[in-house]
Design an enzyme around this catalytic site. Sequence first.
Site, PDB file in Angstrom:
ATOM      1  N   ASN A  47     107.599 -54.725  66.643  1.00  0.00           N
ATOM      2  CA  ASN A  47     107.696 -54.324  65.118  1.00  0.00           C
ATOM      3  C   ASN A  47     108.846 -53.257  65.031  1.00  0.00           C
ATOM      4  O   ASN A  47     108.479 -52.375  65.382  1.00  0.00           O
ATOM      5  CB  ASN A  47     106.392 -53.847  65.097  1.00  0.00           C
ATOM      6  N   GLU A 106      97.481 -52.878  70.891  1.00  0.00           N
ATOM      7  CA  GLU A 106      98.714 -52.955  71.623  1.00  0.00           C
ATOM      8  C   GLU A 106      98.942 -53.596  72.215  1.00  0.00           C
ATOM      9  O   GLU A 106      98.054 -53.200  73.462  1.00  0.00           O
ATOM     10  CB  GLU A 106      99.401 -51.697  71.704  1.00  0.00           C
ATOM     11  N   SER A 145     102.679 -52.046  61.580  1.00  0.00           N
ATOM     12  CA  SER A 145     103.231 -51.506  61.272  1.00  0.00           C
ATOM     13  C   SER A 145     104.213 -53.217  60.109  1.00  0.00           C
ATOM     14  O   SER A 145     104.572 -53.200  60.770  1.00  0.00           O
ATOM     15  CB  SER A 145     104.627 -50.771  62.299  1.00  0.00           C
ATOM     16  N   GLY A 146     104.320 -52.787  59.184  1.00  0.00           N
ATOM     17  CA  GLY A 146     104.747 -53.769  58.553  1.00  0.00           C
ATOM     18  C   GLY A 146     103.644 -53.837  57.423  1.00  0.00           C
ATOM     19  O   GLY A 146     103.954 -55.335  57.239  1.00  0.00           O
ATOM     20  N   SER A 203     107.098 -49.417  64.038  1.00  0.00           N
ATOM     21  CA  SER A 203     105.735 -48.945  64.558  1.00  0.00           C
ATOM     22  C   SER A 203     105.581 -47.784  64.142  1.00  0.00           C
ATOM     23  O   SER A 203     105.784 -47.058  64.717  1.00  0.00           O
ATOM     24  CB  SER A 203     105.969 -49.680  65.872  1.00  0.00           C
ATOM     25  N   SER A 204     104.128 -47.277  63.917  1.00  0.00           N
ATOM     26  CA  SER A 204     103.363 -46.371  63.525  1.00  0.00           C
ATOM     27  C   SER A 204     103.657 -45.659  65.476  1.00  0.00           C
ATOM     28  O   SER A 204     102.111 -46.259  65.381  1.00  0.00           O
ATOM     29  CB  SER A 204     102.206 -45.828  62.957  1.00  0.00           C
ATOM     30  N   THR A 222     100.838 -48.210  54.575  1.00  0.00           N
ATOM     31  CA  THR A 222     101.635 -47.289  53.993  1.00  0.00           C
ATOM     32  C   THR A 222     101.674 -47.906  52.501  1.00  0.00           C
ATOM     33  O   THR A 222     101.207 -46.727  51.758  1.00  0.00           O
ATOM     34  CB  THR A 222     103.022 -47.235  54.405  1.00  0.00           C
ATOM     35  N   GLY A 266      97.444 -50.087  65.192  1.00  0.00           N
ATOM     36  CA  GLY A 266      96.580 -50.886  65.695  1.00  0.00           C
ATOM     37  C   GLY A 266      96.869 -51.792  66.972  1.00  0.00           C
ATOM     38  O   GLY A 266      97.416 -50.800  67.730  1.00  0.00           O
TER      39      GLY A 266
END
Length: 956
Positions: free
Chosen positions: A190, A415, A134-135, A193-194, A139, A413
Amino acid sequence: MLQQVNGHSSGSDTQGGGFLREDLQEFLSGEAPLHQLDDLTKVNPVTLETVLRCLQARYAADTFYTNAGCTLVALNPFKPIPQLYSTALMREYHAAPQPQKLKPHIFTVGEQTYRNVKSLIEPVNQSIIVSGESGAGKTWTSRCLMKFYAVVAASPTSWESHKIAERIEQRILNSNPVMEAFGNACTLRNNNSSRFGKFIQLQLNRAQQMTGAAVQTYLLEKTRVACQASSERNFHIFYQICKGASTDERLQWHLPEGAAFSWLPNPERTLEEDCFEVTREAMLHLGIDNPTQNNIFQVLAGLLHLGNIRFADSEDEAQPCQLMGSIRTSASLLQLPEDPLLETLQIRTIRAGRQQQVFRKPCSRAECDTRRDCLAKLVYARLFDWLVSVINSSICADPDSWTTFIGLLDVYGFESFPNNSLEQLCINYANEKLQQHFVAHYLKAQQEEYTVEGLEWSFVNYQDNQTCLDLIEGSPISICSLINEECRLNRPSSAAQLQTRIERALAGNPCLGHNKLSQEPSFIVVHYAGPVQYHTAGLVEKNKDPVPPELNRLLQQSWDPLLKVLFPTDPEEQPSGQSRAPVLTVVSKFKASLEQLLQVLHSTTPHYIRCIKPNSQGQAHIFLQEQVLSQLEACGLVETIHISAAGFPIRISHQNFVERYELLRRLRARTSSGPHSPSPDERHSEGSLCTEAATLQPLLQDILHTLPALSQAAATLGDPAEATPAPVCCGRTKVFMTDSMLELLEHGRAQVLEQCARCIQRGWRRHWHRKQERQRQAAVLIQAAIRSWLTRKHVQRLHTAATVIKRAWKRWRIGMAFLTSKELDGVEEKYVSPVPLSTGSCLLPQTQSSLLAAIIRLWPLGLVLANASVGVQGFRRKLVVWACLQLPTGSHSSYKVQTAQEQAGITSIRALPQGSIKFHCRKSPLPYADICPEPSPYSVTGFNQILLERHNLGHV
């Protein structure tokens, strides 16, 4: 810094190895700067060090997209670049005859997928797998791809079709803030984070025009609602409500300023994602009106208040636990009856026996907390799924209106946290499955390249990550099966017991490890991206995800309109729970959805985009290699590099290979006799024809024939492993080899260059010594000639000066002799060698005679010396004067010479003309020299009158 990140070295450690590696790197990279390499497969050798250097060089040059075979690596620039995503650039990639020849871009991937759908008679569905933290820009990448398809997939003649595409694009883009607010959270890695995965299907009709879309989500981490790790936060939406709600809304939702909630940790942290107005506006565009929004936020506020409910153990086990705090606020916000809510949390209903007798058992404090958390997770999960259904209803097209689709998969991703539980196990399991899919696709593409080059080689000995997948999902025994079995057993589960069962049953798997220093029960799984330690405490309970039936019945009694939609009353529901099918566990559900997703991916042509975050601070122009390396490992690119290294990571074109290693033929010429040793003329002719394909193959064979000799030479140096030739294959246009083969070739090339250097040094030293000797001899000759020339010039100048003086002197003597003869009027001058002295008649010595003769010859000079203020004195002065005047001498008498200098001083022999006396120039005054003129009042006049004395010269 690269050496700290990766310790890989591809060269010998001998002296000058650094220069050799630098020179070799320039050769392998085609002598092109790293920032100009558009494909990481062109980086030779393919190592972590070279990949990191290439990505860093391109990021410094503001080049953010790089191909990696069948993958596109996208670096997040962390700054706005409008021209990089403009509509004009989209049309340029869409109109290009060969977009793959343009610079790497996400538009290249988008255009390739669109052309694959459009060009085939029977279109094959396409899928783009966007992975990364995420980041990292997932997106934004999905958003740009949506814009690209809205531009290229809209009918240019139909304004209505274009408007539909824009509406679908806008609604999908508006779904991102909503889904991020309800599905993303701040984690240790993050800030955004998704905590779920999503797959977006862009639906195309037969004319390849976008008519709709559909969103499918995977594995929402709903446990985060009631349980957050240290230094982490809950979902963004809870913080948005508390920080962005108005005063009236706070009063309505019972959220006063400074209120503390146990399920809202770290509220003081302010993130960019805490933007309540953006979320509300996006929900409004999706068709969720303000009353419905207020209803959603009211339910979320009720969950926050539900988290503040605490229970204490009762003194009597037969009595329910004591309530700590108030349940009224939560019940009013959820519009649930207060007493049934409290009773449901405190008392468990048990049905037993054939007649389904109902027993009510008070719950312990831990069970009360679990039922409270389960209620919150159940409501939040249903709410999230409802939001996804609302989004799909607004953008999904009629099934009969579309034929193919292009899928965008945005997954979480890899983890690895200090405390990893079931959620991380499922996420990493999904990444393992996707990595296997990617590896299979990558190996297929690589195998196709080998086939095109005519190589007979396959990856039959490579097992990729199948061993790890067998450990997690294998049959009959795996981690998932053991966890599910623990859930089905009618006994309480122990964390230590689960650990023991996993270690005993799966001890033979190399991907299973154990941390002996860990105080908590855990096991280690060695994933493709690295080992991860999973704690077994709470693993079985999370996998069960038990939802007591009374909780569903309680929520069905709510008066809230939203909860009525989320929990509808089922008229066919049977009171007996045993007649139902066994409840699926979380692992089983996730495994089923993952298998379904993989089936969809296998039915499509996949494309991969790996989003990389250069730094965790979100700042531009900062590239932290350690963080990038961890992301490359997490997205599987490092494993792909290892797979490439397992095959032929070094790929060199025939032309470059011959140009660099042609000198190895000298070894073959030395070891074999005449026929194989080409003459210099032949080598020159062959070098001039290297560009021709007919000449390259014989040269390649000659070079490859030297490999056995190189291997034997390497073995004799003490490395028996090099005795066997390293694998190398010669394709149609490239030479494929391994790292060991490259090292062997470079070692042989270094030997030949060393021998050539020694020959050149010997010849140069010989030439230099000869040249120095010739220069020394030439210098001696030049010095002798210069000295001779200078001497001759000096003698010539002296001779010339002497000649001039002599000529002038002779001329003067002749002139003086002539004048003297005229002036004496025939009187004969008699010179006597003895010169009379001033007092006496004794003769001069022999030396004085010689001096007198010299003085007589040089009388002008002597006269000057005699009249000088300094010089000879006394007798010699008189003698010089006498000799200069050439006075006659007699044998019986001598003359007394009295000079005017002794009296008044003279400056000349002759007097200067005085007065205006006219005198014949031919008339000499010498006959009258012994006549003393009468004194006159005027000065004595006369021409050439001797002024030696004012009176007559008398005899002494």
